[in-house]
Design a protein around this motif. Structure first.
Motif, mmCIF file in Angstrom:
data_model
loop_
_atom_site.group_PDB
_atom_site.id
_atom_site.type_symbol
_atom_site.label_atom_id
_atom_site.label_comp_id
_atom_site.label_asym_id
_atom_site.label_seq_id
_atom_site.Cartn_x
_atom_site.Cartn_y
_atom_site.Cartn_z
ATOM 1 N N LYS A 177 0.827 -1.387 0.167
ATOM 2 C CA LYS A 177 0.076 0.067 -0.149
ATOM 3 C C LYS A 177 0.838 1.339 0.035
ATOM 4 O O LYS A 177 0.463 2.414 -0.375
ATOM 5 C CB LYS A 177 -1.038 0.267 1.355
ATOM 6 C CG LYS A 177 -2.067 -1.037 0.999
ATOM 7 C CD LYS A 177 -2.982 -1.009 2.292
ATOM 8 C CE LYS A 177 -4.008 -2.225 2.317
ATOM 9 N NZ LYS A 177 -4.775 -2.206 3.534
ATOM 10 N N ILE A 178 2.207 1.293 0.590
ATOM 11 C CA ILE A 178 3.036 2.373 0.639
ATOM 12 C C ILE A 178 4.301 1.774 -0.115
ATOM 13 O O ILE A 178 4.793 0.831 0.387
ATOM 14 C CB ILE A 178 3.290 2.756 2.157
ATOM 15 C CG1 ILE A 178 1.905 3.141 2.751
ATOM 16 C CG2 ILE A 178 4.341 3.944 2.003
ATOM 17 C CD1 ILE A 178 2.077 3.534 4.201
ATOM 18 N N THR A 179 4.696 2.393 -1.167
ATOM 19 C CA THR A 179 5.961 2.066 -1.592
ATOM 20 C C THR A 179 7.125 3.351 -2.095
ATOM 21 O O THR A 179 6.540 4.373 -2.000
ATOM 22 C CB THR A 179 5.651 1.492 -3.079
ATOM 23 O OG1 THR A 179 5.023 2.432 -3.908
ATOM 24 C CG2 THR A 179 4.629 0.495 -2.974
ATOM 25 N N VAL A 180 8.447 2.799 -1.913
ATOM 26 C CA VAL A 180 9.210 3.997 -2.392
ATOM 27 C C VAL A 180 9.888 3.410 -3.503
ATOM 28 O O VAL A 180 10.346 2.372 -3.505
ATOM 29 C CB VAL A 180 10.243 4.092 -1.077
ATOM 30 C CG1 VAL A 180 11.327 5.007 -1.601
ATOM 31 C CG2 VAL A 180 9.380 4.836 0.099
ATOM 32 N N ASP A 181 10.045 4.345 -4.686
ATOM 33 C CA ASP A 181 10.702 3.506 -5.791
ATOM 34 C C ASP A 181 11.954 4.427 -5.829
ATOM 35 O O ASP A 181 12.259 5.426 -6.020
ATOM 36 C CB ASP A 181 9.687 4.213 -7.063
ATOM 37 C CG ASP A 181 10.580 3.554 -8.434
ATOM 38 O OD1 ASP A 181 11.638 3.215 -8.585
ATOM 39 O OD2 ASP A 181 9.696 3.656 -9.501
ATOM 40 N N ASN A 182 12.829 3.309 -5.624
ATOM 41 C CA ASN A 182 14.376 3.702 -5.531
ATOM 42 C C ASN A 182 15.256 3.130 -6.595
ATOM 43 O O ASN A 182 16.281 2.627 -6.362
ATOM 44 C CB ASN A 182 14.973 3.624 -4.157
ATOM 45 C CG ASN A 182 15.534 4.924 -3.503
ATOM 46 O OD1 ASN A 182 15.151 6.150 -4.162
ATOM 47 N ND2 ASN A 182 15.985 4.853 -2.461
#
Length: 228
Positions: A200-205
């Motif tokens: 539900k919560i993502t960080v695209d690194n």
């Protein structure tokens, strides 16, 4: 007596003829005046119509020229924008090619990938985080999870004096796209995507996301240097 009657009749006839001539002349004069007035009216109307038609044509021509000028300016502007976009895309492609070359040696990428994971953890600040990577980077990312978790704990302690740990779970079912475009047209140069709460919560690194961000942030400066 008869001669007197004839004389009288003759005088009356002469008078009537004279009267008729005067009326005829009068009618003729009025006809000329009316003809002159009507002719003047028709000429004035015709002149007004010609002038109105000319004014209409002038306005239409002015409008047409204004539209053509505007279209030409817009076309030139769009062509300029297109050329600038092509240059920016070329720079982005060159950067991607350079990154691909640098990242080809995974033994030299461990510190970089570790920093990407730590940065994502500091953005999420959760106790359990899932990490996605490319299938070819699986071994590399596995080797980075422990030092990344340790570094995360150290930074949180240093900045807030809080004791915080994070469990890193590598997703071995859903990998990021490969370097070459897949069937869906997606590709990835490397890096990681971190998520929590079931995605539900993502960080695209990923490298792609970082490059896009850098290009976007530096776009004004790049344009300033290239398109003065």
């Amino acid at each position: 007596m008869e001669q007197a009657d004839q004389k009288q009749i003759k005088q009356m006839a002469t008078f009537m003829i004279s009267e008729a001539k005067e009326k005829a002349l009068d009618i003729q004069e009025k006809g000329k005046q009316e003809l002159s007035i009507e002719t003047h009216r028709l000429v004035a109307d015709g002149k007004e119509k010609v002038l109105a038609s000319y004014e209409k044509m002038r306005k239409e021509l002015t409008t047409k020229r204004a539209i053509e000028k505007s279209l030409a300016i817009n076309k030139q502007r769009l062509e300029k924008i297109k050329q600038r976009q092509e240059v920016m895309m070329s720079i982005s492609n060159d950067a991607m090619a350079a990154l691909t070359k640098v990242l080809a040696d995974q033994s030299k990428c461990k510190d970089f990938v570790t920093k990407l994971i730590v940065q994502g953890l500091l953005m999420l600040l959760e106790s359990e985080v899932t990490v996605q990577c490319r299938q070819k980077d699986l071994a590399l990312v596995k080797s980075c999870t422990e030092p990344a978790a340790k570094k995360y704990t150290e930074i949180v302690k240093e900045k807030s004096n809080a004791d915080k740990t994070c469990k890193l779970i590598i997703d071995v079912q859903n990998f990021l796209p490969p370097e070459e475009r897949d069937k869906e047209g997606k590709s990835c140069l490397g890096g990681v995507v971190l998520s929590c709460f079931g995605g539900k919560i993502t960080v695209d690194n990923t490298i792609d996301a970082r490059l896009k961000l850098v290009m976007e942030q530096d776009k004004p400066e790049i344009r300033k240097k290239l398109f003065v």
